[in-house]
Scaffold this active site. Sequence first.
Site: not given
Length: 288
Positions: A36, A61, A125, A129, A150
């Site tokens: 993890d 994630y 998100y 990032k 994408w």
Amino acid sequence: MRSVLVTGCKGQLGIELSRSPPAGTETHGVDLPELDITDATAVMRHLESLRPQVVINCAAYTAVDRAESDADAAFRVNRDGARNLALAATRIGARIVHISTDFVFDGCKSSPYLPDDAPSPLGVYGQSKLEGERGVLDAAASALVVRTAWLYSAHGSNFVKTMLRLMQEKPELRVVADQIGTPTAATSLARALWALLEANAPAGIYHFSDAGAASWYDLACAVRELALPHLAATPAPIVPIRTQDYPTPARRPAYSVLDKTATWALIGNGRHWREPLAEVVNALLAAR
Ligand SMILES: NC(=O)c1ccc[n+]([C@@H]2O[C@H](COP(=O)([O-])OP(=O)(O)OC[C@H]3O[C@@H](n4cnc5c(N)ncnc54)[C@H](OP(=O)(O)O)[C@@H]3O)[C@@H](O)[C@H]2O)c1
């Protein structure tokens, strides 16, 4: 033999990287639950024991909408996990390659985004990032941060697979036509990452997607065209709609085409998105 640790090896990109190491490179894949990346001690221990020359971080994630109501988890993985890996890589003298996203941009431009254009994410998100990128670049002087867009592949869940399934189940598909980006096959990105490493690319931020531009509607239509000759029943027609007619928890950039000029100068020009799309759709149809 060069040893490369691939985190998130069960994800779309991790699978393709693990399948395609260049000659003279061996990959060691890890994913949950073995490692993890939010556990800094476990990350340090793993890298100190394996001692790879390179770490490619594909763990993330990636649930863009869920992140809006689950921000702590998104930041733990995309910011803190990425930094844990970068610190551990630096400690053992490994190079880290970290994957980021076109969603660091707000989509207000109408020409391709350059690596040094100012980021301004629209959602959790993208923000998580962006903070991951910054943590990696701070912690690892030789880091490569590669933004992509994408992503799809024959594995996992992605827009291409969802469209292919829904067009065989529903009477009609309504797909957003006013968000423009570039569909990118995980196979193409894996190839580009290996090439950047082979080219010993200078540290910094790079953009990579397949070539060209499309809306989600264009992509859905392309999937339909490719599938049409292979399906017994005519697939559902596709209707273009506006973003405002398809509300989602996370806002998405209206335009997020990435400028790949600097990347292509190092590794050669990429393929138009329709070419790898045909390979993936054909593989999915053949596997039915
Ligand atoms: N998918 C896209 O459209 C897209 C677009 C632009 C950029 N990107 C970026 O490209 C990279 C690769 O994306 P992808 O589509 O290959 O992602 P993916 O298929 O979602 O794979 C991510 C992998 O990371 C694992 N993971 C999640 N949390 C972890 C943790 N705490 N520790 C270790 N592993 C963990 C996931 O496991 P679980 O499945 O069990 O959670 C999964 O196997 C990511 O950095 C992503 O942000 C993706």
